[in-house]
Design a protein around this motif. Structure first.
Motif, short mmCIF file in Angstrom:
data_model
loop_
_atom_site.label_atom_id
_atom_site.label_comp_id
_atom_site.label_asym_id
_atom_site.label_seq_id
_atom_site.Cartn_x
_atom_site.Cartn_y
_atom_site.Cartn_z
N LEU A 21 3.31 9.58 -14.45
CA LEU A 21 2.40 8.61 -14.19
C LEU A 21 3.26 7.22 -13.75
CD1 LEU A 21 -0.42 9.15 -16.73
CD2 LEU A 21 -0.32 9.57 -14.27
N LEU A 22 4.22 7.25 -14.63
CA LEU A 22 5.07 5.85 -14.42
C LEU A 22 5.83 6.13 -12.70
CD1 LEU A 22 6.60 4.95 -17.92
CD2 LEU A 22 4.93 3.61 -16.46
N GLY A 23 6.26 7.47 -12.56
CA GLY A 23 6.90 7.58 -11.29
C GLY A 23 5.83 7.40 -10.14
N LEU A 24 4.83 7.82 -10.27
CA LEU A 24 3.58 7.56 -9.15
C LEU A 24 3.22 6.29 -9.01
CD1 LEU A 24 1.80 9.42 -7.59
CD2 LEU A 24 0.18 9.28 -9.41
N LEU A 25 3.16 5.37 -10.32
CA LEU A 25 2.98 4.02 -10.10
C LEU A 25 4.07 3.32 -9.16
CD1 LEU A 25 1.12 1.58 -10.93
CD2 LEU A 25 2.37 1.68 -12.98
N ALA A 26 5.05 3.57 -9.71
CA ALA A 26 6.40 3.07 -9.23
C ALA A 26 6.41 3.39 -7.53
CB ALA A 26 7.89 3.37 -9.86
N PHE A 27 6.09 4.68 -7.37
CA PHE A 27 6.01 4.98 -5.72
C PHE A 27 4.91 4.02 -4.97
CE2 PHE A 27 3.83 7.77 -2.44
CZ PHE A 27 4.94 7.63 -1.66
N ALA A 28 4.00 4.10 -5.74
CA ALA A 28 2.77 3.42 -4.84
C ALA A 28 3.00 1.99 -4.86
CB ALA A 28 1.43 3.23 -5.71
N VAL A 47 -3.15 -9.07 0.04
CA VAL A 47 -1.85 -9.52 -0.70
C VAL A 47 -1.39 -8.12 -1.39
CG1 VAL A 47 -2.13 -11.86 -0.63
CG2 VAL A 47 -2.91 -10.51 -2.70
N TYR A 48 -0.29 -8.32 -1.36
CA TYR A 48 0.66 -7.06 -2.39
C TYR A 48 0.28 -7.18 -3.78
CZ TYR A 48 4.31 -4.76 -4.75
OH TYR A 48 4.80 -3.96 -5.58
N PRO A 49 -0.17 -6.28 -4.35
CA PRO A 49 -0.33 -5.03 -4.14
C PRO A 49 -1.56 -4.38 -3.78
CG PRO A 49 -0.27 -5.08 -6.49
CD PRO A 49 -0.47 -6.41 -5.95
N THR A 50 -2.59 -5.18 -3.56
CA THR A 50 -3.81 -4.90 -3.37
C THR A 50 -3.90 -4.20 -1.89
OG1 THR A 50 -4.51 -7.01 -2.44
CG2 THR A 50 -5.02 -6.53 -4.78
N ASN A 51 -3.03 -4.47 -1.07
CA ASN A 51 -2.94 -4.00 0.31
C ASN A 51 -2.73 -2.32 0.52
OD1 ASN A 51 -0.08 -4.38 -0.62
ND2 ASN A 51 0.68 -3.91 1.65
N LEU A 52 -2.44 -1.95 -0.95
CA LEU A 52 -2.46 -0.32 -1.05
C LEU A 52 -3.87 0.17 -0.72
CD1 LEU A 52 -0.49 1.80 -1.72
CD2 LEU A 52 -1.04 1.55 -4.10
N LEU A 70 4.87 -2.17 -0.73
CA LEU A 70 5.97 -3.16 0.07
C LEU A 70 6.00 -2.91 1.51
CD1 LEU A 70 8.73 -3.29 -2.69
CD2 LEU A 70 7.13 -5.13 -2.05
N PHE A 71 5.72 -1.93 2.03
CA PHE A 71 6.14 -1.48 3.28
C PHE A 71 4.77 -1.39 4.35
CE2 PHE A 71 9.62 0.03 0.95
CZ PHE A 71 10.79 -0.85 1.62
N LEU A 72 3.51 -1.44 3.62
CA LEU A 72 2.32 -1.18 4.26
C LEU A 72 1.69 -2.62 4.90
CD1 LEU A 72 0.27 1.12 1.73
CD2 LEU A 72 1.43 1.56 3.60
N LYS A 73 1.15 -2.34 6.09
CA LYS A 73 0.36 -3.60 6.45
C LYS A 73 -0.60 -4.29 5.46
CE LYS A 73 -3.61 -1.43 8.66
NZ LYS A 73 -4.37 -1.44 9.87
N LYS A 74 -0.62 -5.76 5.83
CA LYS A 74 -1.71 -6.50 4.84
C LYS A 74 -2.53 -7.10 5.55
CE LYS A 74 2.49 -7.59 1.89
NZ LYS A 74 3.49 -6.87 2.38
#
Length: 179
Positions: free
Chosen positions: A11-18, A146-151, A23-27
């Motif tokens: 779960l921590l790895g998945l959260l870190a990945f997300a 804004v980051y991280p809501t752009n996810l 960071l690299f997704l459009k905003k």
């Protein structure tokens, strides 16, 4: 205990990945719709530049009949503010300000949302005369998450969500102005 550690680290790895992915997704996102109205450009512009008139055609302005509305300044001029406050979650609280006007061509707005979440976006109305009795109108909306809501932009189709409201608003505008 070992399985619990594996699940926790997964779960921590998945959260870190997300979070890294965000960071690299459009905003930014942009949405616009167009319609042609069978009226002269200046007549349509004179109606649109009065921000209070959005209460007659905007889907969002009519979503809550009990919404509190407040106006500041001189309508149809830069600096005029239309504010709203609603208990309806999808309407919330915010204000819209006219920030630019190019006579007969364009009106720019800054929209500030306070509830249910804070953000600042921009909208515009572009007018283009097709002939002396027809005007094409483009209503656009430029937003930013804004980051991280752009996810969330990976999962939300903002064009589909807001586009239908712009289309309905433009259709309402056409009906009103062509009367």
């Amino acid at each position: 205990m070992k399985i619990l550690k594996i699940v926790l680290f997964s779960l921590l790895g998945l959260l870190a990945f997300a979070l890294i992915l965000a960071l690299f997704l459009k905003k930014d996102y942009k949405i616009s719709r167009e319609i042609t109205i069978s009226k002269p450009n200046q007549e349509v512009f004179d109606y649109l530049k009065l921000l209070k008139n959005q209460n007659n055609f905007s889907v969002w302005a009519t979503a809550d009949p009990n919404m509190k509305k407040e106006f500041k300044g001189t309508d149809g001029t830069i600096g005029f503010v239309s504010a709203w406050d609603s208990n309806v979650k999808n309407v919330g609280k915010g204000e819209q300000e006219i920030i630019g006007i190019i006579e007969g061509q364009r009106i720019d707005y800054e929209i500030r949302f306070f509830k249910p979440m804070e953000s600042k976006d921009h909208a515009y109305m572009l007018l283009e005369p097709i002939n002396e009795n027809s005007t094409k109108i483009k209503w656009g909306f430029n937003g930013k998450m804004v980051y991280p809501t752009n996810l969330m932009l990976l999962f939300l189709n903002m064009d589909a969500m807001l586009g239908k409201d712009l289309e309905q608003g433009l259709q309402n505008l056409k009906t009103i102005v062509e009367k």
